[in-house]
Scaffold this motif. Structure first.
Motif, PDB file in Angstrom:
ATOM      1  N   PRO A 107       0.532  -0.780  -0.177  1.00  0.00           N
ATOM      2  CA  PRO A 107      -0.131  -0.010  -0.094  1.00  0.00           C
ATOM      3  C   PRO A 107       0.986   1.461  -0.306  1.00  0.00           C
ATOM      4  O   PRO A 107       0.453   1.940   0.517  1.00  0.00           O
ATOM      5  CB  PRO A 107      -0.754  -0.330   1.144  1.00  0.00           C
ATOM      6  N   ARG A 108       2.003   1.346  -0.268  1.00  0.00           N
ATOM      7  CA  ARG A 108       2.604   2.934  -0.298  1.00  0.00           C
ATOM      8  C   ARG A 108       2.575   2.731  -1.426  1.00  0.00           C
ATOM      9  O   ARG A 108       2.005   2.643  -2.596  1.00  0.00           O
ATOM     10  CB  ARG A 108       3.982   2.221  -0.463  1.00  0.00           C
ATOM     11  N   ASN A 109       2.496   4.413  -1.069  1.00  0.00           N
ATOM     12  CA  ASN A 109       3.202   5.626  -2.723  1.00  0.00           C
ATOM     13  C   ASN A 109       2.963   5.149  -3.733  1.00  0.00           C
ATOM     14  O   ASN A 109       4.457   4.774  -3.903  1.00  0.00           O
ATOM     15  CB  ASN A 109       2.446   7.190  -2.596  1.00  0.00           C
ATOM     16  N   PHE A 110       2.720   5.222  -4.908  1.00  0.00           N
ATOM     17  CA  PHE A 110       3.433   4.365  -6.108  1.00  0.00           C
ATOM     18  C   PHE A 110       4.381   5.085  -6.357  1.00  0.00           C
ATOM     19  O   PHE A 110       4.646   6.814  -6.465  1.00  0.00           O
ATOM     20  CB  PHE A 110       2.210   4.607  -7.616  1.00  0.00           C
ATOM     21  N   SER A 111       5.424   4.521  -6.991  1.00  0.00           N
ATOM     22  CA  SER A 111       7.084   5.233  -7.259  1.00  0.00           C
ATOM     23  C   SER A 111       7.692   4.940  -8.836  1.00  0.00           C
ATOM     24  O   SER A 111       7.112   3.279  -8.667  1.00  0.00           O
ATOM     25  CB  SER A 111       8.148   5.101  -5.986  1.00  0.00           C
ATOM     26  N   ALA A 112       7.857   5.165  -9.749  1.00  0.00           N
ATOM     27  CA  ALA A 112       8.390   5.004 -10.604  1.00  0.00           C
ATOM     28  C   ALA A 112       9.769   3.913 -11.016  1.00  0.00           C
ATOM     29  O   ALA A 112       9.749   3.192 -11.501  1.00  0.00           O
ATOM     30  CB  ALA A 112       8.772   6.105 -11.581  1.00  0.00           C
ATOM     31  N   HIS A 113      10.416   4.220  -9.663  1.00  0.00           N
ATOM     32  CA  HIS A 113      11.285   3.004  -9.173  1.00  0.00           C
ATOM     33  C   HIS A 113      10.515   1.297  -8.815  1.00  0.00           C
ATOM     34  O   HIS A 113      11.656   0.857  -7.999  1.00  0.00           O
ATOM     35  CB  HIS A 113      12.705   3.368  -7.925  1.00  0.00           C
ATOM     36  N   PHE A 114       9.433   1.494  -8.485  1.00  0.00           N
ATOM     37  CA  PHE A 114       8.920  -0.051  -8.091  1.00  0.00           C
ATOM     38  C   PHE A 114       8.862  -0.445  -9.235  1.00  0.00           C
ATOM     39  O   PHE A 114       8.455  -1.904  -9.098  1.00  0.00           O
ATOM     40  CB  PHE A 114       7.514   0.283  -7.529  1.00  0.00           C
ATOM     41  N   VAL A 115       8.886  -0.150 -10.930  1.00  0.00           N
ATOM     42  CA  VAL A 115       9.064  -0.448 -11.565  1.00  0.00           C
ATOM     43  C   VAL A 115       9.997  -2.019 -12.285  1.00  0.00           C
ATOM     44  O   VAL A 115      11.220  -1.096 -12.232  1.00  0.00           O
ATOM     45  CB  VAL A 115       8.152  -0.253 -12.914  1.00  0.00           C
ATOM     46  N   HIS A 116      10.067  -2.993 -13.004  1.00  0.00           N
ATOM     47  CA  HIS A 116      11.194  -3.613 -13.323  1.00  0.00           C
ATOM     48  C   HIS A 116      11.792  -3.059 -14.319  1.00  0.00           C
ATOM     49  O   HIS A 116      10.908  -2.444 -15.001  1.00  0.00           O
ATOM     50  CB  HIS A 116      10.350  -5.023 -13.989  1.00  0.00           C
ATOM     51  N   PRO A 117      13.197  -3.115 -14.018  1.00  0.00           N
ATOM     52  CA  PRO A 117      13.599  -2.081 -15.507  1.00  0.00           C
ATOM     53  C   PRO A 117      13.145  -2.699 -16.700  1.00  0.00           C
ATOM     54  O   PRO A 117      13.786  -1.969 -17.608  1.00  0.00           O
ATOM     55  CB  PRO A 117      14.686  -2.154 -14.648  1.00  0.00           C
ATOM     56  N   ALA A 118      13.475  -4.152 -16.749  1.00  0.00           N
ATOM     57  CA  ALA A 118      12.940  -5.015 -17.815  1.00  0.00           C
ATOM     58  C   ALA A 118      11.760  -4.190 -18.370  1.00  0.00           C
ATOM     59  O   ALA A 118      11.129  -4.630 -19.611  1.00  0.00           O
ATOM     60  CB  ALA A 118      13.297  -6.404 -18.082  1.00  0.00           C
ATOM     61  N   THR A 119      10.809  -3.598 -18.108  1.00  0.00           N
ATOM     62  CA  THR A 119       9.084  -3.221 -18.877  1.00  0.00           C
ATOM     63  C   THR A 119       9.697  -1.586 -18.471  1.00  0.00           C
ATOM     64  O   THR A 119       8.230  -1.389 -18.732  1.00  0.00           O
ATOM     65  CB  THR A 119       8.249  -3.415 -17.452  1.00  0.00           C
ATOM     66  N   ARG A 120      10.796  -1.180 -18.479  1.00  0.00           N
ATOM     67  CA  ARG A 120      10.468   0.572 -19.262  1.00  0.00           C
ATOM     68  C   ARG A 120      10.978   0.379 -20.589  1.00  0.00           C
ATOM     69  O   ARG A 120      12.050  -0.181 -20.822  1.00  0.00           O
ATOM     70  CB  ARG A 120      10.704   1.258 -18.277  1.00  0.00           C
ATOM     71  N   PRO A 121      10.922   2.014 -20.915  1.00  0.00           N
ATOM     72  CA  PRO A 121       9.816   2.225 -20.863  1.00  0.00           C
ATOM     73  C   PRO A 121       8.544   1.407 -21.474  1.00  0.00           C
ATOM     74  O   PRO A 121       8.598   1.411 -22.018  1.00  0.00           O
ATOM     75  CB  PRO A 121      10.079   3.800 -21.548  1.00  0.00           C
ATOM     76  N   PRO A 122       7.082   1.639 -20.324  1.00  0.00           N
ATOM     77  CA  PRO A 122       6.454   0.808 -20.644  1.00  0.00           C
ATOM     78  C   PRO A 122       5.199   2.024 -21.669  1.00  0.00           C
ATOM     79  O   PRO A 122       4.724   2.592 -21.849  1.00  0.00           O
ATOM     80  CB  PRO A 122       5.052   0.900 -19.580  1.00  0.00           C
ATOM     81  N   HIS A 123       3.915   1.109 -22.244  1.00  0.00           N
ATOM     82  CA  HIS A 123       3.566   1.375 -23.255  1.00  0.00           C
ATOM     83  C   HIS A 123       2.078   1.709 -22.585  1.00  0.00           C
ATOM     84  O   HIS A 123       1.469   2.198 -22.095  1.00  0.00           O
ATOM     85  CB  HIS A 123       3.117   0.745 -23.900  1.00  0.00           C
ATOM     86  N   MET A 124       1.568   0.285 -21.053  1.00  0.00           N
ATOM     87  CA  MET A 124       0.670   0.063 -20.701  1.00  0.00           C
ATOM     88  C   MET A 124       1.120  -0.014 -18.871  1.00  0.00           C
ATOM     89  O   MET A 124       2.377  -0.548 -18.796  1.00  0.00           O
ATOM     90  CB  MET A 124       0.180  -0.822 -21.058  1.00  0.00           C
ATOM     91  N   LEU A 125       0.307   0.177 -18.619  1.00  0.00           N
ATOM     92  CA  LEU A 125       0.030  -0.347 -16.873  1.00  0.00           C
ATOM     93  C   LEU A 125      -0.990  -0.641 -16.193  1.00  0.00           C
ATOM     94  O   LEU A 125      -1.726  -0.426 -16.535  1.00  0.00           O
ATOM     95  CB  LEU A 125       0.667   1.354 -15.520  1.00  0.00           C
ATOM     96  N   ALA A 126      -1.351  -1.629 -15.777  1.00  0.00           N
ATOM     97  CA  ALA A 126      -2.609  -2.147 -15.272  1.00  0.00           C
ATOM     98  C   ALA A 126      -2.770  -3.337 -14.006  1.00  0.00           C
ATOM     99  O   ALA A 126      -3.244  -3.936 -13.266  1.00  0.00           O
ATOM    100  CB  ALA A 126      -3.487  -3.383 -15.759  1.00  0.00           C
ATOM    101  N   SER A 127      -1.584  -2.454 -13.225  1.00  0.00           N
ATOM    102  CA  SER A 127      -1.036  -3.540 -11.651  1.00  0.00           C
ATOM    103  C   SER A 127      -1.702  -2.916 -10.776  1.00  0.00           C
ATOM    104  O   SER A 127      -0.943  -1.756 -10.379  1.00  0.00           O
ATOM    105  CB  SER A 127       0.042  -4.105 -11.639  1.00  0.00           C
ATOM    106  N   HIS A 128      -2.278  -3.557  -9.100  1.00  0.00           N
ATOM    107  CA  HIS A 128      -1.943  -2.557  -8.466  1.00  0.00           C
ATOM    108  C   HIS A 128      -1.240  -1.328  -7.705  1.00  0.00           C
ATOM    109  O   HIS A 128      -0.132  -1.747  -7.936  1.00  0.00           O
ATOM    110  CB  HIS A 128      -2.507  -3.748  -7.070  1.00  0.00           C
ATOM    111  N   LEU A 129      -1.669  -0.094  -7.550  1.00  0.00           N
ATOM    112  CA  LEU A 129      -0.632   0.579  -7.095  1.00  0.00           C
ATOM    113  C   LEU A 129      -1.821   2.286  -6.124  1.00  0.00           C
ATOM    114  O   LEU A 129      -2.824   1.694  -6.018  1.00  0.00           O
ATOM    115  CB  LEU A 129       0.312   1.191  -8.064  1.00  0.00           C
ATOM    116  N   ARG A 130      -0.757   2.400  -4.864  1.00  0.00           N
ATOM    117  CA  ARG A 130      -1.874   3.654  -4.887  1.00  0.00           C
ATOM    118  C   ARG A 130      -1.122   4.785  -5.667  1.00  0.00           C
ATOM    119  O   ARG A 130       0.042   5.194  -6.039  1.00  0.00           O
ATOM    120  CB  ARG A 130      -1.151   3.520  -3.627  1.00  0.00           C
ATOM    121  N   PHE A 131      -2.899   5.604  -6.374  1.00  0.00           N
ATOM    122  CA  PHE A 131      -2.238   6.361  -7.515  1.00  0.00           C
ATOM    123  C   PHE A 131      -1.197   7.765  -6.878  1.00  0.00           C
ATOM    124  O   PHE A 131      -1.544   8.232  -5.384  1.00  0.00           O
ATOM    125  CB  PHE A 131      -3.164   6.865  -7.585  1.00  0.00           C
ATOM    126  N   ASP A 132      -0.592   7.567  -7.868  1.00  0.00           N
ATOM    127  CA  ASP A 132       0.311   8.572  -7.490  1.00  0.00           C
ATOM    128  C   ASP A 132       0.615   9.766  -9.410  1.00  0.00           C
ATOM    129  O   ASP A 132       1.749   9.167  -9.718  1.00  0.00           O
ATOM    130  CB  ASP A 132       1.700   8.691  -6.976  1.00  0.00           C
TER     131      ASP A 132
END
Length: 430
Positions: A107-132
């Motif tokens: 439940p932490r606030n979303f941060s871009a460094h929570f994203v796996h480096p192999a999946t950047r830069p992305p076109h889509m995002l659809a997993s649970h996060l707390r909006f930031d």
């Protein structure tokens, strides 16, 4: 008849009817050739019951989408639609860093460094996060369309209470796991700030980045401000109770075909794990305890129907009916003439066994008939694949693809996120 077909008619002396039959045949052949990417029995184009405005030229399919996956709102089914679309179009999906499990360190606030480096830069995002908003905008492309989904708060709270009963301390304190007992005196069990406390109070508001401890009864201006913030960012707020109508609006927003939003219902509880109906008094108490969520839902439910009216309610309902009929045909083709949701213990295909939150809750899923193989079977597998398995599959696939191209620059210089206490996975089939 378009000019190019008129020239073809003049050159071949063929009748108008034969020309149209030729075009139709070529379209059908093209569909069959590409059945590895799309199921061969998908209708390539539904009749457009809700055509675009006359002055609107055809648009290419929009491929930059961020879906805020709220909890217990049919979000897993929407996520699966987006995952399959991304795979068919070779798009990169942002996926969580391993230490975040299959959520972006919620439940932490979303941060871009929570994203796996192999999946950047992305076109889509659809997993649970707390909006930031700021963190998402620095990660996603500038033309990203933001969408989310809400559910009626009483029904949603009953689902949360059942699903997270073993993990949320407020729920664990309740004698006999009684929802009625909790709602009779929620302050006796709830402690703000506890781990997973957000599942017990205004979960929608929390997921949207709001303060779930605020009460619209005491501070109406806060609810109004939160609504404004959501409206500024999200191009569409779907409503779970009107799921098919929501998908019609989604496909229109993104210029997708209706076959792009065909789906199988995922992450559904067995009848034995949910209330058949919520008594009126209990629903009233749930809405009162989650008053911030109730205010959000009531507002966006009203705006949803205004949006349907602008699109033409009759044509939206026709498209929704066409979607349901095509979905039933697809489920029969994939899972047998009488497709049924099964308990995890009865699902032979390991990739389709859904995660079970506890021994007291049965999450259902589909299974493939024995003996299937080939592109159609693979497409059916993805149609019913649970979130954890599909996320892991996409991560492996994108890591292999990433090995063939230069690694993207890190979004932030911060180190990977520290591990958090995630929900236990639990044994399969219980």
């Amino acid at each position: 008849m378009p000019p190019i077909l008129q020239r073809l008619q003049q050159a071949t002396k063929m009748s108008r009817r034969k020309i149209l039959l030729l075009v139709l045949g070529c379209s059908t052949l093209s569909l069959l050739i590409h059945q590895g990417a799309q199921l061969s029995w998908y209708p390539k184009l539904f009749p457009l019951s809700c055509p675009p405005l006359r002055d609107s030229p055809p648009r290419p399919k929009h491929t930059s989408v961020a879906f805020l996956k709220t909890h217990k709102t049919a979000g897993t089914t929407v996520q699966n639609i987006l995952f399959r679309f991304a795979e068919r179009h070779n798009l990169t999906v942002a996926l969580p860093h391993p230490s975040c499990e299959h959520q972006f360190c919620y439940p932490r606030n979303f941060s871009a460094h929570f994203v796996h480096p192999a999946t950047r830069p992305p076109h889509m995002l659809a997993s649970h996060l707390r909006f930031d908003r700021e963190e998402l905008e620095r990660l996603m492309p500038p033309d990203t369309v933001y969408v989310t989904i809400l559910r009626e708060p009483a029904a949603m709270f009953e689902s949360l209470f059942s699903y997270y009963n073993q993990y949320c301390p407020a729920f664990r304190r309740v004698p006999n796991a009684s929802l009625e007992a909790f709602l009779r005196a929620p302050e006796a069990y709830y402690r703000a700030g506890e781990h997973f406390a957000m599942f017990a109070h205004n979960t929608l508001a929390y997921d949207l980045g709001g303060d779930n401890e605020r009460s619209p009864h005491n501070d109406a201006a806060y609810l109004a401000g939160l609504i404004r913030q959501v409206e500024e960012v999200f191009s569409l707020v779907m409503i779970a109770e009107y799921f098919d109508e929501s998908l019609v609006l989604l496909r229109r927003l993104l210029a997708w075909d209706l076959d792009d939003v065909l789906y199988a219902k995922l992450n559904a509880r067995a009848a034995s794990s949910r209330l058949a109906s919520i008594p009126v008094a209990l629903a009233r108490a749930a809405r009162a305890w989650n008053a911030l969520d109730a205010g959000l839902y009531d507002h966006f439910n009203a705006t949803f129907w205004r949006r349907v009216a602008r699109a033409g309610r009759a044509c939206v309902e026709r498209e929704a009916r066409e979607l349901r009929e095509a979905r039933e045909r697809l489920l029969r083709r994939c899972f047998g003439e009488e497709p049924v949701l099964r308990p995890a213990a009865q699902i032979r295909t390991k990739q389709l066994q859904p995660w079970q939150p506890s021994r007291k809750v049965d999450i259902m899923g589909y299974d493939l008939p024995s003996g299937g193989a080939g592109p159609a079977t693979e497409a059916c597998l993805k149609l019913a694949m649970p979130e954890v398995q599909y996320s892991n599959y996409l991560l492996r696939k994108q890591k292999r693809r990433g090995a063939l191209r230069p690694r993207p620059e890190p979004v932030l210089d911060n180190p990977p996120p520290r591990p958090i206490r995630a929900l236990p996975r639990g044994p399969q089939g219980h």
